[in-house]
Design a protein around this motif. Structure first.
Motif, PDB file in Angstrom:
ATOM      1  N   THR A 246       0.780  -1.232   0.000  1.00  0.00           N
ATOM      2  CA  THR A 246       0.000   0.000   0.000  1.00  0.00           C
ATOM      3  C   THR A 246       0.816   1.289   0.000  1.00  0.00           C
ATOM      4  O   THR A 246       0.259   2.348  -0.221  1.00  0.00           O
ATOM      5  CB  THR A 246      -0.951   0.054   1.220  1.00  0.00           C
TER       6      THR A 246
ATOM      7  N   LEU B 193       0.237 -18.743  -8.632  1.00  0.00           N
ATOM      8  CA  LEU B 193       0.823 -17.441  -8.351  1.00  0.00           C
ATOM      9  C   LEU B 193       0.937 -16.689  -9.666  1.00  0.00           C
ATOM     10  O   LEU B 193       1.690 -17.085 -10.552  1.00  0.00           O
ATOM     11  CB  LEU B 193       2.221 -17.588  -7.724  1.00  0.00           C
TER      12      LEU B 193
ATOM     13  N   GLY C  30       0.468 -12.337 -10.518  1.00  0.00           N
ATOM     14  CA  GLY C  30       1.178 -11.135 -10.072  1.00  0.00           C
ATOM     15  C   GLY C  30       1.463 -11.142  -8.577  1.00  0.00           C
ATOM     16  O   GLY C  30       2.321 -10.411  -8.088  1.00  0.00           O
ATOM     17  N   GLY C  31       0.702 -11.937  -7.842  1.00  0.00           N
ATOM     18  CA  GLY C  31       0.946 -12.077  -6.409  1.00  0.00           C
ATOM     19  C   GLY C  31       0.382 -10.942  -5.560  1.00  0.00           C
ATOM     20  O   GLY C  31       0.522 -10.965  -4.338  1.00  0.00           O
TER      21      GLY C  31
ATOM     22  N   MET D 130      -2.316  -5.636 -16.101  1.00  0.00           N
ATOM     23  CA  MET D 130      -3.295  -4.543 -16.157  1.00  0.00           C
ATOM     24  C   MET D 130      -2.740  -3.345 -16.935  1.00  0.00           C
ATOM     25  O   MET D 130      -3.442  -2.741 -17.745  1.00  0.00           O
ATOM     26  CB  MET D 130      -3.659  -4.087 -14.739  1.00  0.00           C
TER      27      MET D 130
ATOM     28  N   GLY E 273      -6.322 -12.248 -15.175  1.00  0.00           N
ATOM     29  CA  GLY E 273      -6.950 -13.396 -14.510  1.00  0.00           C
ATOM     30  C   GLY E 273      -6.984 -13.195 -13.000  1.00  0.00           C
ATOM     31  O   GLY E 273      -8.009 -13.407 -12.342  1.00  0.00           O
TER      32      GLY E 273
ATOM     33  N   ASN F  80      -6.916 -10.422 -11.477  1.00  0.00           N
ATOM     34  CA  ASN F  80      -7.822  -9.317 -11.153  1.00  0.00           C
ATOM     35  C   ASN F  80      -9.239  -9.815 -10.916  1.00  0.00           C
ATOM     36  O   ASN F  80      -9.910  -9.401  -9.970  1.00  0.00           O
ATOM     37  CB  ASN F  80      -7.781  -8.271 -12.273  1.00  0.00           C
TER      38      ASN F  80
ATOM     39  N   ARG G 161     -12.100  -6.785   0.019  1.00  0.00           N
ATOM     40  CA  ARG G 161     -11.294  -5.936   0.900  1.00  0.00           C
ATOM     41  C   ARG G 161     -11.931  -5.770   2.283  1.00  0.00           C
ATOM     42  O   ARG G 161     -11.468  -4.944   3.077  1.00  0.00           O
ATOM     43  CB  ARG G 161     -11.084  -4.559   0.253  1.00  0.00           C
TER      44      ARG G 161
ATOM     45  N   PRO H 240     -14.356  -6.103  -5.251  1.00  0.00           N
ATOM     46  CA  PRO H 240     -13.502  -4.919  -5.339  1.00  0.00           C
ATOM     47  C   PRO H 240     -12.981  -4.545  -6.732  1.00  0.00           C
ATOM     48  O   PRO H 240     -12.444  -3.468  -6.902  1.00  0.00           O
ATOM     49  CB  PRO H 240     -12.323  -5.280  -4.435  1.00  0.00           C
TER      50      PRO H 240
ATOM     51  N   GLU I 118      -8.646 -25.236 -11.896  1.00  0.00           N
ATOM     52  CA  GLU I 118      -9.108 -24.706 -13.183  1.00  0.00           C
ATOM     53  C   GLU I 118      -8.404 -23.371 -13.426  1.00  0.00           C
ATOM     54  O   GLU I 118      -8.470 -22.461 -12.595  1.00  0.00           O
ATOM     55  CB  GLU I 118     -10.640 -24.539 -13.148  1.00  0.00           C
TER      56      GLU I 118
HETATM   57  C1  LIG Z   1      -2.872  -1.685  -2.313  1.00  0.00           C
HETATM   58  C2  LIG Z   1      -3.749  -2.301  -3.368  1.00  0.00           C
HETATM   59  C3  LIG Z   1      -4.692  -1.524  -4.032  1.00  0.00           C
HETATM   60  C4  LIG Z   1      -5.516  -2.077  -5.014  1.00  0.00           C
HETATM   61  N1  LIG Z   1      -6.435  -1.291  -5.636  1.00  0.00           N
HETATM   62  C5  LIG Z   1      -7.245  -1.832  -6.576  1.00  0.00           C
HETATM   63  C6  LIG Z   1      -8.239  -1.057  -7.230  1.00  0.00           C
HETATM   64  O1  LIG Z   1      -8.392   0.141  -6.968  1.00  0.00           O
HETATM   65  N2  LIG Z   1      -9.020  -1.661  -8.171  1.00  0.00           N
HETATM   66  C7  LIG Z   1      -8.869  -2.975  -8.492  1.00  0.00           C
HETATM   67  O2  LIG Z   1      -9.605  -3.461  -9.355  1.00  0.00           O
HETATM   68  N3  LIG Z   1      -7.960  -3.750  -7.890  1.00  0.00           N
HETATM   69  C8  LIG Z   1      -7.151  -3.197  -6.933  1.00  0.00           C
HETATM   70  N4  LIG Z   1      -6.236  -3.985  -6.301  1.00  0.00           N
HETATM   71  C9  LIG Z   1      -6.266  -5.439  -6.512  1.00  0.00           C
HETATM   72  C10 LIG Z   1      -5.397  -5.886  -7.647  1.00  0.00           C
HETATM   73  O3  LIG Z   1      -5.919  -5.407  -8.864  1.00  0.00           O
HETATM   74  C11 LIG Z   1      -5.406  -7.415  -7.607  1.00  0.00           C
HETATM   75  O4  LIG Z   1      -4.702  -7.815  -6.450  1.00  0.00           O
HETATM   76  C12 LIG Z   1      -4.752  -8.011  -8.827  1.00  0.00           C
HETATM   77  O5  LIG Z   1      -5.472  -7.693  -9.988  1.00  0.00           O
HETATM   78  C13 LIG Z   1      -4.644  -9.511  -8.697  1.00  0.00           C
HETATM   79  O6  LIG Z   1      -3.919 -10.005  -9.805  1.00  0.00           O
HETATM   80  P1  LIG Z   1      -2.565 -10.816  -9.596  1.00  0.00           P
HETATM   81  O7  LIG Z   1      -2.069 -11.193 -10.926  1.00  0.00           O
HETATM   82  O8  LIG Z   1      -1.630 -10.074  -8.722  1.00  0.00           O
HETATM   83  O9  LIG Z   1      -3.155 -12.084  -8.850  1.00  0.00           O
HETATM   84  P2  LIG Z   1      -2.540 -13.065  -7.763  1.00  0.00           P
HETATM   85  O10 LIG Z   1      -2.434 -12.395  -6.460  1.00  0.00           O
HETATM   86  O11 LIG Z   1      -1.330 -13.741  -8.279  1.00  0.00           O
HETATM   87  O12 LIG Z   1      -3.718 -14.136  -7.723  1.00  0.00           O
HETATM   88  C14 LIG Z   1      -4.992 -13.825  -7.193  1.00  0.00           C
HETATM   89  C15 LIG Z   1      -5.776 -15.131  -7.039  1.00  0.00           C
HETATM   90  O13 LIG Z   1      -6.151 -15.642  -8.296  1.00  0.00           O
HETATM   91  C16 LIG Z   1      -5.561 -16.910  -8.546  1.00  0.00           C
HETATM   92  N5  LIG Z   1      -5.151 -16.841  -9.948  1.00  0.00           N
HETATM   93  C17 LIG Z   1      -4.345 -15.907 -10.511  1.00  0.00           C
HETATM   94  N6  LIG Z   1      -4.295 -16.074 -11.842  1.00  0.00           N
HETATM   95  C18 LIG Z   1      -5.096 -17.132 -12.127  1.00  0.00           C
HETATM   96  C19 LIG Z   1      -5.469 -17.784 -13.342  1.00  0.00           C
HETATM   97  N7  LIG Z   1      -5.001 -17.385 -14.543  1.00  0.00           N
HETATM   98  N8  LIG Z   1      -6.322 -18.826 -13.266  1.00  0.00           N
HETATM   99  C20 LIG Z   1      -6.804 -19.254 -12.066  1.00  0.00           C
HETATM  100  N9  LIG Z   1      -6.467 -18.687 -10.900  1.00  0.00           N
HETATM  101  C21 LIG Z   1      -5.635 -17.628 -10.934  1.00  0.00           C
HETATM  102  C22 LIG Z   1      -4.451 -17.051  -7.542  1.00  0.00           C
HETATM  103  O14 LIG Z   1      -4.249 -18.386  -7.158  1.00  0.00           O
HETATM  104  C23 LIG Z   1      -4.982 -16.221  -6.382  1.00  0.00           C
HETATM  105  O15 LIG Z   1      -5.844 -16.970  -5.592  1.00  0.00           O
HETATM  106  C24 LIG Z   1      -5.382  -3.448  -5.343  1.00  0.00           C
HETATM  107  C25 LIG Z   1      -4.417  -4.239  -4.701  1.00  0.00           C
HETATM  108  C26 LIG Z   1      -3.606  -3.685  -3.715  1.00  0.00           C
HETATM  109  C27 LIG Z   1      -2.588  -4.549  -3.031  1.00  0.00           C
END
Ligand SMILES: Cc1cc2nc3c(=O)[nH]c(=O)nc-3n(C[C@H](O)[C@H](O)[C@H](O)COP(=O)(O)OP(=O)(O)OC[C@H]3O[C@@H](n4cnc5c(N)ncnc54)[C@H](O)[C@@H]3O)c2cc1C
Ligand code: SF4
Ligand code: FES
Ligand code: FES
Lengths: 180, 324
Positions: free
Chosen positions: A67, B28, B30-31, B74, B109, B111, B117, B161, B209
């Motif tokens: 954050t 995992l 983007g995490g 994104m 994905g 996202n 939250r 969210p 899946e």
């Molecule tokens: C401080 C902060 C502010 C944020 N603000 C916003 C905001 O304003 N608006 C908003 O929309 N989002 C917001 N986010 C959320 C952010 O957009 C999501 O955390 C992000 O999109 C998740 O994507 P990732 O690739 O990091 O997923 P990960 O964290 O890697 O995975 C998320 C989940 O999905 C699963 N997963 C991931 N990819 C796949 C796949 N291809 N198939 C099946 N399962 C999968 C993982 O196992 C996990 O359970 C915020 C996050 C933070 C930390």
């Protein structure tokens, strides 16, 4: 609606993937152009690996939950948060930290302008601000102050040096993009 | 943070197989959700299968659709010329979300699968039916200013969210998946589940899946579209209320409209009632306000989030006015 539950198309016949950990495993990280081998558990964040294993303490631990932006570094040339990145996931992906910006004794223009513009007080957020600002100019999102503020909004500053940070970014933008 | 094992997959079939056969494992990407919630002990996988090397990052224009790989970031999706010109609401929704750093990390994905939250969900000491089914809902009688007013149940009132998912809901997107058995596809309306009696079930995916891509059908009316996000700060904050809207006019009458709401419902909320009222109506403030009122008619607010009912209606009117 066009929803179909999964249907069989073909069987998969792949072997198991190698599993690493949970104990320490050797991980090779390329940081600021140099390769380092560290023995770390897979759960270790990039931020912890940089600070605790490589003693590169520029990137700061502010919130450890994505954050505040104090931990901002570059991975493959893009600004990311080291606290939400696993170090082991960065194998094969070059990392740049604030320690890698200067060219020998010559500070990076962004570092020089942060000093010239008095863009920090306590300095805790500063490495993250600088790494973010350098990336911001590469991304081309610094056309005016509003855009700079929006695209720097992921870096919080408890000392509220925002106007000076914006000024430093503007100064670097105007010196590096000035065609004359 | 709990100990973990780690594997990196380079082929889709390997990743799907690895997670499917191991109930303790998770993907995992983007995490930015997974690592955050692991550190809070909210998610407790024993093994992460890193999917960042999978060849699922493309953004391709195909006949009749735009297909976005599940691992496209994104930031890359928001910057893609095809997205900016054909689906401005999606580019805007993406850029209104999180921060520049997080958008470079977060995948499309991930996202969709990001977790709520709600403060009680994130705090393992609190009751939460989503985190621990049957334990109760801390938010119902707790701090729920940010919670949902539509699609709630007595078991969960958390808001979905995602911003991008709201735009994708307005666009009738489809989510494509892979399992060890084959392929799946879900219309976005079927992808997000209402909490009902089972708030821990947020989507229909089976364990293992994998989301492979998101398909957005050609939507010519989306060229005139917007994403309006209302929040407590100007940037880097989740929505209190958001509106994804497209609008097409013919001789002053509405000939095409899509509306979806974020921040107010337990899933990205397609405002179909409002759409039905608007179609054929005049494009004026009165029609917009009436449609917005109708969409929010069933709202079930708490004393703390009652302001969202009015705020959502005003946001709908403002979004549509900006397109008319
Ligand atoms: C401080 C902060 C502010 C944020 N603000 C916003 C905001 O304003 N608006 C908003 O929309 N989002 C917001 N986010 C959320 C952010 O957009 C999501 O955390 C992000 O999109 C998740 O994507 P990732 O690739 O990091 O997923 P990960 O964290 O890697 O995975 C998320 C989940 O999905 C699963 N997963 C991931 N990819 C796949 C796949 N291809 N198939 C099946 N399962 C999968 C993982 O196992 C996990 O359970 C915020 C996050 C933070 C930390
Ligand atoms: S609103 Fe939902 S997520 Fe929040 S505490 Fe209640 S059950 Fe858990
Ligand atoms: S320490 Fe990483 S964002 Fe705060
Ligand atoms: S200079 Fe103190 S937090 Fe930014």
């Amino acid at each position: 609606m066009t929803t179909q539950k999964p249907t069989a198309t073909r069987p998969t016949d792949t072997g198991p993937l190698p599993v690493r950990g949970p104990g320490p495993v050797p991980v090779t990280l390329t940081v600021n152009g140099a390769e380092h081998r560290v023995d770390i558990e897979p759960r270790v964040s990039l931020l912890s690996a940089l600070r605790d294993s490589l003693l590169l303490t520029g990137a700061k631990r502010g919130c450890d939950q994505g954050t505040c932006g104090a931990c901002t570094v570059h991975v493959e040339g893009r600004r990311v948060l080291a606290c939400l990145t696993l170090a082991i996931a960065c194998e094969g992906r070059p990392i740049t930290t604030v320690e890698g910006l200067a060219d020998g004794d010559e500070l990076h223009p962004m570092q020089r302008e942060f000093i010239a513009c008095d863009a920090f007080q306590c300095g805790y957020c500063t490495p993250g601000q600088i790494m973010s600002a350098v990336a911001l100019l590469d991304e081309g999102h610094a056309s005016d102050d509003d855009e700079i503020r929006e695209w720097m909004s992921g870096n919080l500053c408890r000392c509220a040096t925002y106007p000076h940070i914006t000024a430093a970014i503007r100064a670097v933008r105007d010196t590096t993009s000035d065609p004359s | 943070m709990r100990p973990l094992t780690y594997s990196r997959a380079s082929a889709v079939a390997d990743a799907v197989h690895a997670v499917t056969v191991d109930p303790e494992s998770a993907y995992l990407a983007g995490g930015t959700t997974e690592i955050d919630l692991l550190r809070q002990d909210v998610l407790t996988p024993g093994r992460l299968v890193d999917i960042n090397d999978l060849p699922l990052t493309g953004i391709e224009e195909t006949r009749g659709a735009l297909v976005i790989g599940a691992l496209a970031r994104m930031s890359d999706v928001a910057a893609a010329p095809a997205v900016r010109t054909r689906y401005p609401l999606l580019a805007q929704a993406l850029e209104a979300g999180a921060s520049a750093q997080l958008r470079h990390m977060a995948t499309m994905g991930g996202n969709l699968l990001q977790r709520v939250r709600c403060g009680y969900f994130r705090d393992t000491e609190s009751p939460c039916n989503k985190r621990r089914p049957g334990s109760g809902c801390g938010a119902l009688t707790g701090v729920n200013r940010g919670h949902a007013v539509l699609g709630t149940s007595e078991h969960c009132i958390a808001t979905h969210p995602s911003d991008a998912a709201v735009a994708l809901t307005a666009l009738d997107a489809r989510v494509h998946t892979r399992t060890t058995a084959g392929h799946g596809a879900y219309h976005i309306d079927d992808f997000f589940l209402l909490p009902g009696d089972t708030p821990h079930r947020e989507h229909p995916l089976e364990h293992g899946e994998l989301i492979t891509s998101i398909e957005i059908p050609d939507t010519p009316t989306a060229r005139n579209s917007t994403y309006l996000k209302v929040r407590d700060r100007a940037s880097y904050e989740f929505a209190l209320v958001s509106v994804a809207a497209t609008l097409q006019l013919e001789q002053g009458r509405i000939s095409g409209v899509r509306l979806a709401l974020g921040g107010v419902a337990t899933k990205p909320w397609r405002a179909r009632r409002a759409e039905r009222l608007l179609l054929g109506a005049g494009a004026d403030r009165r029609a917009f306000a009436e449609a917005a009122r109708e969409e929010l008619a069933d709202a079930a607010p708490t004393p703390m989030n009652a302001f969202k009912v009015e705020l959502a209606q005003r946001a709908v009117v403002r979004a549509l006015e900006s397109l008319a």
